[in-house]
Design a protein around this motif. Structure first.
Motif, short mmCIF file in Angstrom:
data_model
loop_
_atom_site.label_atom_id
_atom_site.label_comp_id
_atom_site.label_asym_id
_atom_site.label_seq_id
_atom_site.Cartn_x
_atom_site.Cartn_y
_atom_site.Cartn_z
N GLN A 116 47.63 -113.18 -35.32
CA GLN A 116 48.47 -112.14 -34.73
C GLN A 116 47.62 -111.04 -34.09
N LEU A 117 46.48 -110.74 -34.71
CA LEU A 117 45.56 -109.76 -34.12
C LEU A 117 45.05 -110.26 -32.77
N LYS A 118 44.66 -111.53 -32.71
CA LYS A 118 44.18 -112.09 -31.45
C LYS A 118 45.25 -112.03 -30.37
N ALA A 119 46.50 -112.17 -30.78
CA ALA A 119 47.61 -112.20 -29.82
C ALA A 119 47.82 -110.87 -29.12
N ILE A 120 47.45 -109.76 -29.79
CA ILE A 120 47.67 -108.45 -29.17
C ILE A 120 46.45 -107.94 -28.40
N ALA A 121 45.34 -108.69 -28.44
CA ALA A 121 44.16 -108.30 -27.66
C ALA A 121 44.55 -108.24 -26.19
N ASN A 122 44.17 -107.14 -25.52
CA ASN A 122 44.79 -106.86 -24.22
C ASN A 122 43.89 -107.01 -23.01
N ALA A 123 42.80 -107.75 -23.11
CA ALA A 123 41.94 -107.93 -21.94
C ALA A 123 41.79 -109.41 -21.63
N PRO A 124 41.88 -109.82 -20.35
CA PRO A 124 41.84 -111.23 -19.99
C PRO A 124 40.46 -111.86 -20.16
N VAL A 125 39.38 -111.10 -19.95
CA VAL A 125 38.03 -111.65 -19.99
C VAL A 125 37.42 -111.46 -21.38
N VAL A 126 37.28 -110.21 -21.81
CA VAL A 126 36.76 -109.92 -23.15
C VAL A 126 37.90 -109.33 -23.98
N PRO A 127 38.43 -110.09 -24.94
CA PRO A 127 39.55 -109.59 -25.76
C PRO A 127 39.16 -108.30 -26.48
N ILE A 128 40.10 -107.36 -26.57
CA ILE A 128 39.82 -106.09 -27.22
C ILE A 128 41.09 -105.53 -27.86
N ILE A 129 40.93 -104.96 -29.05
CA ILE A 129 42.01 -104.23 -29.71
C ILE A 129 41.51 -102.81 -29.94
N ASN A 130 42.19 -101.82 -29.37
CA ASN A 130 41.72 -100.46 -29.54
C ASN A 130 42.17 -99.89 -30.89
N LYS A 131 41.69 -98.72 -31.20
CA LYS A 131 41.96 -98.12 -32.51
C LYS A 131 43.46 -97.88 -32.74
N THR A 132 44.17 -97.45 -31.70
CA THR A 132 45.60 -97.19 -31.83
C THR A 132 46.36 -98.47 -32.14
N GLN A 133 46.06 -99.53 -31.39
CA GLN A 133 46.71 -100.82 -31.64
C GLN A 133 46.42 -101.30 -33.07
N PHE A 134 45.17 -101.15 -33.46
CA PHE A 134 44.76 -101.60 -34.79
C PHE A 134 45.48 -100.78 -35.87
N SER A 135 45.53 -99.49 -35.68
CA SER A 135 46.16 -98.60 -36.66
C SER A 135 47.65 -98.91 -36.83
N ASP A 136 48.30 -99.28 -35.72
CA ASP A 136 49.75 -99.54 -35.76
C ASP A 136 50.09 -100.98 -36.11
N PHE A 137 49.09 -101.82 -36.28
CA PHE A 137 49.32 -103.22 -36.60
C PHE A 137 49.97 -103.33 -37.98
N LYS A 138 51.06 -104.12 -38.06
CA LYS A 138 51.81 -104.22 -39.31
C LYS A 138 51.45 -105.50 -40.08
N ILE A 139 51.34 -105.35 -41.40
CA ILE A 139 51.13 -106.51 -42.27
C ILE A 139 52.11 -106.44 -43.44
N SER A 140 52.37 -107.60 -44.03
CA SER A 140 53.24 -107.66 -45.21
C SER A 140 52.38 -107.53 -46.46
#
Length: 376
Positions: A116-140
């Motif tokens: 799921q983390l890989k799915a939200i990576a937002n760059a086509p060439v080098v995948p990246i998850i910024n701090k905001t995306q990471f902070s808001d990522f939900k887990i059970s």
């Protein structure tokens, strides 16, 4: 319940102290963690390839023991737990867990969600998850700390069994390499080039269009753990499949070896499934060949091949070896009888590896199902 990561602790993005300031790097006081030391499997981070000095502490991101490090640029979703205070670079986000969650439990929970983390990576060439995306990522997670501890104990036991089986397989591979050196390191026999005793070629260099159905196109990234992972292959139409296989048809018994990215790691083809190859070395053998595929595969896995060819890898981020260097590989051609003796030995070891691999697959299946139950 589902919660955001920022509700479970304090989150930091790493940085790199200036390389221009010598005093920051002059002593090995604090481990400096980069993605290359965080493995694909959940791991305890016990080593580092670089260190910073105590004088760099005020300009670095420092986290204490039992912090969770997660790679968020490039190879997304690798998870490690610190066993002491460390610094880390900007490709990594860290969580210092709060009292609501057990650190190892949090690590398992994030590891279970790496797809799921890989799915939200937002760059086509080098995948990246910024701090905001990471902070808001939900887990059970489970709210009960007591239950968290029980889950960690269960997963730790299964993880240890998996690690034990993987080490068994590695030891058997090392036994094959040791026997190879013992039998063939006397440098007897005629010196030959690989391209003169085998048909050495490669797959297409073109980029055919991919489709939802068709024939698998095997590239370097699809060859791993001693086999072809067809589940990760892109699919091509029959027209492209036929065109590629006019010059690079793969048969059972051929040797394939990645040439780009993760180079080396040869395999012997043991499937008659129809597929084509791209940027992969193909080594073919005649019925009356003076060389056996088992000998060549082990030669390509040897330290000698590493010194003779892999040391010549070219490229920056994307490593590659040339077909010419593979063809020009020189070695002493041993008697075919001796090669057959070695092949018999390898076949015996492979039987042992097969049994361990089956045990490993069953344990891995149990681990995956429990991860789904606990965190899915």
């Amino acid at each position: 319940m589902k919660v955001r990561l920022k509700e479970l602790g304090t989150i930091f993005t790493g940085n790199t102290p200036s390389k221009k300031v010598d005093e920051y790097w002059s002593n090995r006081n604090i481990k400096f963690i980069k993605p290359d030391v965080i493995k694909d499997e959940l791991c305890v981070i016990s080593s580092a390839n670089e260190y910073i000095s105590a004088s760099a502490k005020n300009v670095s991101r420092i986290v204490p023991a039992n912090s969770i490090l997660v790679t968020c640029i490039g190879k997304i979703g690798r998870v490690g737990i610190t066993e002491e205070e460390v610094s880390f670079n900007q490709q990594i986000n860290a969580i210092v867990p709060n009292e609501a969650i057990i650190p190892k439990y949090l690590a398992y929970a994030i590891y279970a969600n790496r797809k799921q983390l890989k799915a939200i990576a937002n760059a086509p060439v080098v995948p990246i998850i910024n701090k905001t995306q990471f902070s808001d990522f939900k887990i059970s997670i489970c709210e009960s700390v007591e239950k968290q501890n029980k889950i960690v104990r269960t997963l730790d036991v299964i993880s240890e069994i998996i690690t034990h089986d993987k080490k068994k397989i590695e030891a058997l591979d090392e036994l094959i390499k040791a026997r190879f050196v013992e039998m063939f390191d006397d440098n007897f026999g005629e010196i030959v080039e690989l391209g003169n005793v085998c048909d050495v070629r490669d797959g297409t260099h073109d980029s055919p269009k991919y489709h939802n159905a068709g024939y698998p196109l095997v590239t370097s990234k699809n060859i791993c753990d001693g086999k072809i992972d067809f589940s990760t292959c892109n699919l091509i139409q029959k027209e492209d499949y036929v065109k590629i296989n006019k010059r690079s048809k793969v048969d059972v018994g051929d040797v394939l070896m990645p040439m780009i990215g993760t180079v080396g790691n040869p395999i012997i083809v043991n499937t008659d499934k129809e597929f084509a190859i791209k940027n992969v070395a193909l080594i073919k053998f005649k019925d009356d060949s003076v060389i056996l595929n088992t000998f060549i595969k082990t030669l390509l896995e040897s330290d000698y091949f590493g010194r003779a060819v892999l040391s010549k890898t070219k490229g920056g981020t994307q490593k590659f070896i040339s077909l010419g260097d593979i063809r020009k590989l020189e070695f002493n051609l041993p008697p075919i009888e001796l090669q057959h003796r070695f092949a018999t030995f390898v076949a015996q070891i492979d039987k042992s590896k097969f049994a361990v691999q089956k045990s490993l697959e069953k344990t891995q299946l149990l681990f995956d199902s429990l991860m789904q139950e606990y965190f899915g």
